[in-house]
Design a protein around this motif. Structure first.
Motif, short mmCIF file in Angstrom:
data_model
loop_
_atom_site.label_atom_id
_atom_site.label_comp_id
_atom_site.label_asym_id
_atom_site.label_seq_id
_atom_site.Cartn_x
_atom_site.Cartn_y
_atom_site.Cartn_z
N LYS A 191 1.06 -1.07 -0.08
CA LYS A 191 -0.03 0.13 -0.07
C LYS A 191 0.79 1.20 0.14
O LYS A 191 1.44 1.27 0.84
CB LYS A 191 -1.02 0.04 1.35
CG LYS A 191 -1.76 -1.14 1.01
CD LYS A 191 -2.94 -1.02 2.43
CE LYS A 191 -4.07 -1.98 2.08
NZ LYS A 191 -5.01 -1.78 3.15
N ALA A 192 0.73 2.09 -1.03
CA ALA A 192 1.34 3.38 -1.24
C ALA A 192 0.71 4.43 -0.45
O ALA A 192 -0.56 4.23 0.00
CB ALA A 192 1.77 3.70 -2.53
N ALA A 193 1.30 5.75 -0.60
CA ALA A 193 0.66 6.70 0.26
C ALA A 193 -0.90 6.80 -0.23
O ALA A 193 -1.79 7.23 0.63
CB ALA A 193 1.42 8.00 -0.21
N ALA A 194 -1.26 6.62 -1.36
CA ALA A 194 -2.32 6.98 -1.96
C ALA A 194 -3.57 5.86 -1.29
O ALA A 194 -4.81 6.29 -1.36
CB ALA A 194 -2.52 6.68 -3.62
N LEU A 195 -3.20 5.00 -0.78
CA LEU A 195 -4.08 4.10 -0.26
C LEU A 195 -3.97 4.06 1.31
O LEU A 195 -4.30 3.03 1.95
CB LEU A 195 -3.70 2.61 -0.72
CG LEU A 195 -4.29 2.38 -2.36
CD1 LEU A 195 -3.78 0.99 -2.83
CD2 LEU A 195 -5.71 2.56 -2.42
N GLY A 196 -3.37 5.21 1.94
CA GLY A 196 -3.51 5.31 3.30
C GLY A 196 -2.11 4.31 3.99
O GLY A 196 -2.00 4.39 4.98
N GLY A 197 -1.10 4.07 2.91
CA GLY A 197 0.13 3.50 3.44
C GLY A 197 1.04 4.51 3.27
O GLY A 197 1.08 5.54 3.30
N GLY A 198 2.35 3.90 3.33
CA GLY A 198 3.56 4.69 3.06
C GLY A 198 4.10 4.65 1.79
O GLY A 198 3.31 4.56 0.93
N ALA A 199 5.19 5.61 1.59
CA ALA A 199 5.52 5.68 0.12
C ALA A 199 6.07 4.47 -0.38
O ALA A 199 6.46 3.53 0.31
CB ALA A 199 6.80 6.77 0.13
N SER A 200 5.80 4.14 -1.70
CA SER A 200 6.40 2.95 -2.37
C SER A 200 6.11 1.52 -1.80
O SER A 200 6.84 0.75 -1.44
CB SER A 200 8.07 3.21 -2.39
OG SER A 200 8.12 4.44 -3.12
N CYS A 201 4.83 1.45 -1.82
CA CYS A 201 4.58 0.01 -1.34
C CYS A 201 4.87 -0.22 0.22
O CYS A 201 5.07 -1.58 0.43
CB CYS A 201 4.69 -0.97 -2.26
SG CYS A 201 4.50 -0.67 -3.88
N SER A 202 5.25 0.70 0.89
CA SER A 202 6.15 0.28 2.13
C SER A 202 5.16 -0.25 3.33
O SER A 202 5.70 -0.80 4.26
CB SER A 202 7.04 1.60 2.53
OG SER A 202 6.12 2.67 3.00
N THR A 203 3.81 -0.03 3.21
CA THR A 203 2.90 -0.42 4.13
C THR A 203 2.28 -1.97 3.65
O THR A 203 2.20 -2.25 2.70
CB THR A 203 1.72 0.31 4.32
OG1 THR A 203 2.15 1.70 4.81
CG2 THR A 203 0.75 -0.19 5.35
N SER A 204 2.64 -2.91 4.78
CA SER A 204 2.13 -4.13 4.57
C SER A 204 2.88 -4.75 3.10
O SER A 204 2.02 -5.47 2.29
CB SER A 204 0.71 -4.46 4.65
OG SER A 204 -0.10 -3.71 3.63
#
Lengths: 160, 148
Positions: B75-88
């Motif tokens: 999940k990138a920033a646009a999906l509520g995650g961090g930058a560059s798929c950094s979330t989960s």
């Protein structure tokens, strides 16, 4: 009624067999299932100048019109020397894609990135399961590098 | 009657092409990143809810010596995650690898070209990222289609 159905079934079966008997130089490629008209364009000995591809016989590989687009399924690239070269596939309009130029492969690059292997080894061969789509009305061009020029063949089909 | 239907069925089977190369099984998509190093970089964002991206073809070329790469979803920033798929973030290819393992060919030999049939599906709601090599940047082109 039964006989009509059987006749229709036999006709359908013959059509199915005929599907495999389409000659390889058919307008649609031998694999037969592409939803359009086959095309093949190429360019020889391309250096560091963006150059529009040509069709066999020397005509220009111009972008199709009437909302049709080129779908690229196959690419072959080879250096013309014993040293590898680099290339990038781009599209545009006007003389040698000079207007509205954008990249097809690699689409994020603006300089030659992909290798055309030395002419002492097998060429780069790409077969795309999902074709690359060139926008309607756009010509296909290739950019190489100066010292080890590239020969390139691009094929696919034209469809809406 | 049954025999006739059977013959029709067989005829249709003969003319069927399954997942023939060159056919698009959904909306075509392609993404590319140029000269990236070992930072996971978003190549394509998640499609609309209910849709997934399917990968059928990958082209990778190092801009120097051969380098390693991996493909991820997250999940990138646009999906509520961090930058560059950094979330989960999770590895898409090669699954289970703790670090980039696949080689992008050196800038003197033919590029790495991978084809998948059937396609590799990116889980719904996930962005698609690529990661290159710290010492030799890599240029990618990824192609596929979007479908449920």
């Amino acid at each position: 009624m039964k006989r009509k159905l059987q006749a229709a079934a036999i006709l359908a079966a013959l059509m199915g067999i005929g599907y495999f008997l389409v000659p390889s130089d058919s307008t649609v490629q031998a694999q037969g299932t592409y939803p359009g008209i086959a095309f093949a364009c190429g360019a020889d000995d391309i250096g560091a100048t963006l150059t529009r591809l040509k069709i066999s016989g020397g005509g220009e590989c111009l972008g199709p019109v009437d909302n049709n687009r080129r779908y690229i399924t196959d690419i072959v690239a080879q250096s013309t020397t014993a040293t590898s070269g680099l290339w990038i596939l781009r599209y545009g309009t006007g003389t040698n894609c000079g207007t509205g130029t954008a990249s097809i492969l690699p689409s994020a690059a603006t300089v030659a990135r992909l290798v055309a292997p030395a002419n002492t080894i097998v060429p780069t061969v790409m077969h795309f399961n999902t074709p690359l789509i060139v926008p309607t009305g756009k010509d296909i061009c290739v950019l190489g590098v100066a010292t080890n020029t590239t020969t390139l063949e691009v094929s696919g089909y034209v469809a809406p | 009657m049954r025999r006739a239907l059977l013959i029709v069925f067989l005829a249709l089977c003969l003319t069927g092409d399954g997942q023939a190369r060159g056919r698009i099984l959904g909306l075509q998509w392609t993404c590319s990143v140029d000269a990236i190093n070992d930072s996971a970089t978003v190549c394509a964002s998640a499609p609309e809810p209910g849709q997934r991206r399917y990968i059928t073809d990958i082209v990778a070329q190092s801009n120097g010596l051969a380098g390693f790469f991996a493909l991820y979803h997250g999940k990138a920033a646009a999906l509520g995650g961090g930058a560059s798929c950094s979330t989960s973030i999770a590895v898409l290819i090669p699954v289970g690898a703790a670090t980039p393992r696949l080689a992008a060919a050196a800038s003197t030999v033919a590029p790495t070209v991978l084809h998948f049939n059937p396609a590799i599906a990116i889980p719904g709601g996930r962005d698609f990222c690529v990661e290159g090599d710290p010492g030799n940047t890599i240029t990618f082109q990824v192609v596929g289609y979007i479908a449920p």
